[in-house]
Motif scaffolding. Structure first.
Motif, mmCIF file in Angstrom:
data_model
loop_
_atom_site.group_PDB
_atom_site.id
_atom_site.type_symbol
_atom_site.label_atom_id
_atom_site.label_comp_id
_atom_site.label_asym_id
_atom_site.label_seq_id
_atom_site.Cartn_x
_atom_site.Cartn_y
_atom_site.Cartn_z
ATOM 1 N N LYS A 1 4.264 -13.214 6.549
ATOM 2 C CA LYS A 1 5.695 -13.483 6.365
ATOM 3 C C LYS A 1 6.474 -12.242 5.952
ATOM 4 O O LYS A 1 7.700 -12.262 5.916
ATOM 5 N N GLU B 1 9.058 -11.039 8.506
ATOM 6 C CA GLU B 1 10.277 -11.861 8.545
ATOM 7 C C GLU B 1 11.168 -11.594 7.341
ATOM 8 O O GLU B 1 12.398 -11.584 7.459
ATOM 9 N N ALA C 1 14.905 -10.150 7.511
ATOM 10 C CA ALA C 1 16.042 -10.899 6.957
ATOM 11 C C ALA C 1 16.900 -10.013 6.062
ATOM 12 O O ALA C 1 18.138 -10.039 6.153
ATOM 13 N N ALA D 1 18.190 -14.326 6.869
ATOM 14 C CA ALA D 1 17.079 -15.276 6.952
ATOM 15 C C ALA D 1 17.386 -16.387 7.959
ATOM 16 O O ALA D 1 16.501 -16.809 8.722
ATOM 17 N N LEU D 2 18.627 -16.841 7.973
ATOM 18 C CA LEU D 2 19.005 -17.872 8.951
ATOM 19 C C LEU D 2 18.915 -17.332 10.380
ATOM 20 O O LEU D 2 18.471 -18.043 11.291
ATOM 21 N N LYS E 1 15.176 -17.146 11.288
ATOM 22 C CA LYS E 1 14.644 -18.489 11.549
ATOM 23 C C LYS E 1 15.171 -19.048 12.870
ATOM 24 O O LYS E 1 14.454 -19.745 13.583
ATOM 25 N N THR E 2 16.404 -18.740 13.208
ATOM 26 C CA THR E 2 16.955 -19.174 14.490
ATOM 27 C C THR E 2 16.219 -18.503 15.643
ATOM 28 O O THR E 2 15.892 -19.147 16.644
ATOM 29 N N GLY F 1 13.119 -17.379 15.512
ATOM 30 C CA GLY F 1 11.786 -17.988 15.538
ATOM 31 C C GLY F 1 11.787 -19.369 16.171
ATOM 32 O O GLY F 1 10.899 -19.704 16.969
ATOM 33 N N SER F 2 12.786 -20.176 15.824
ATOM 34 C CA SER F 2 12.881 -21.518 16.411
ATOM 35 C C SER F 2 13.159 -21.446 17.905
ATOM 36 O O SER F 2 12.601 -22.219 18.687
ATOM 37 N N THR G 1 10.008 -20.608 19.659
ATOM 38 C CA THR G 1 9.131 -21.781 19.708
ATOM 39 C C THR G 1 9.589 -22.755 20.783
ATOM 40 O O THR G 1 8.777 -23.291 21.538
ATOM 41 N N ASN H 1 3.386 -16.475 19.446
ATOM 42 C CA ASN H 1 3.738 -15.864 18.164
ATOM 43 C C ASN H 1 3.654 -14.346 18.210
ATOM 44 O O ASN H 1 4.417 -13.655 17.538
ATOM 45 N N THR I 1 6.823 -13.171 19.511
ATOM 46 C CA THR I 1 7.876 -13.431 18.526
ATOM 47 C C THR I 1 7.887 -12.327 17.481
ATOM 48 O O THR I 1 8.954 -11.820 17.107
#
Length: 156
Positions: free
Chosen positions: A77, A80, A84, A106-107, A110-111, A113-114, A117, A123, A126
């Motif tokens: 992590k 990430e 961020a 961070a948002l 995560k966006t 990463g999502s 996915t 990964n 990613t």
């Protein structure tokens, strides 16, 4: 909700207290902060203690959600987290950044990463995408801070 409350608390600590300003000064230049009369060692220990408290709170919330403890769950992590902070406007050389910017960064991560996915991107790719984003953000940070000389010296 807990993260929002803790984020607001840290933002207020950073902006409205002497301790917060001392943290920013130490992050910018510890030697200069020491010459200005800031107790760098004591403040650094206090910062690490606060970080430990927040890590403990995050671990408790994670444990409540997952319901098992695995010491290697957070492995990987770091990329990430760095991404961020850098995307949020923090400087890798220290002394600049904000809590709100880090939350926004961070948002964004995560966006990404999502989205990877949802697009069934492995990964590994990613992480490569996030790494490229970090490199671009660091280059922009170097240009923004007015120190692009190191970049051009390395490219020659």
């Amino acid at each position: 909700m807990i993260a929002i409350v803790l984020g607001i608390g840290v933002a207020m600590l950073m902006h409205f207290t002497v301790f917060g300003r001392n943290m920013v000064a130490i992050g910018s230049n510890p030697a200069t902060a020491r010459l200005c009369g800031i107790r760098v060692g004591m403040t650094t220990v206090a910062v690490y203690a606060f970080a430990g408290i927040f890590v403990a709170a995050g671990a408790l919330l994670y444990f409540a959600n997952v319901k098992n403890g695995n010491p290697s769950d957070g492995t990987g992590k770091e990329l990430e987290i760095i991404a961020a902070v850098v995307l949020g406007g923090g400087s890798l050389s220290g002394g600049r950044g904000s809590v709100f910017g880090t939350v926004v960064g961070a948002l964004i991560i995560k966006t990404i990463g999502s989205g990877c996915t949802m697009l069934s991107i492995p990964n590994t790719y990613t992480h490569i995408i996030i790494g490229v984003i970090i490199i671009i953000a660091v280059l922009i940070d170097g240009l923004r801070s007015g120190k692009p000389k190191w970049l051009f010296d390395r490219l020659r």
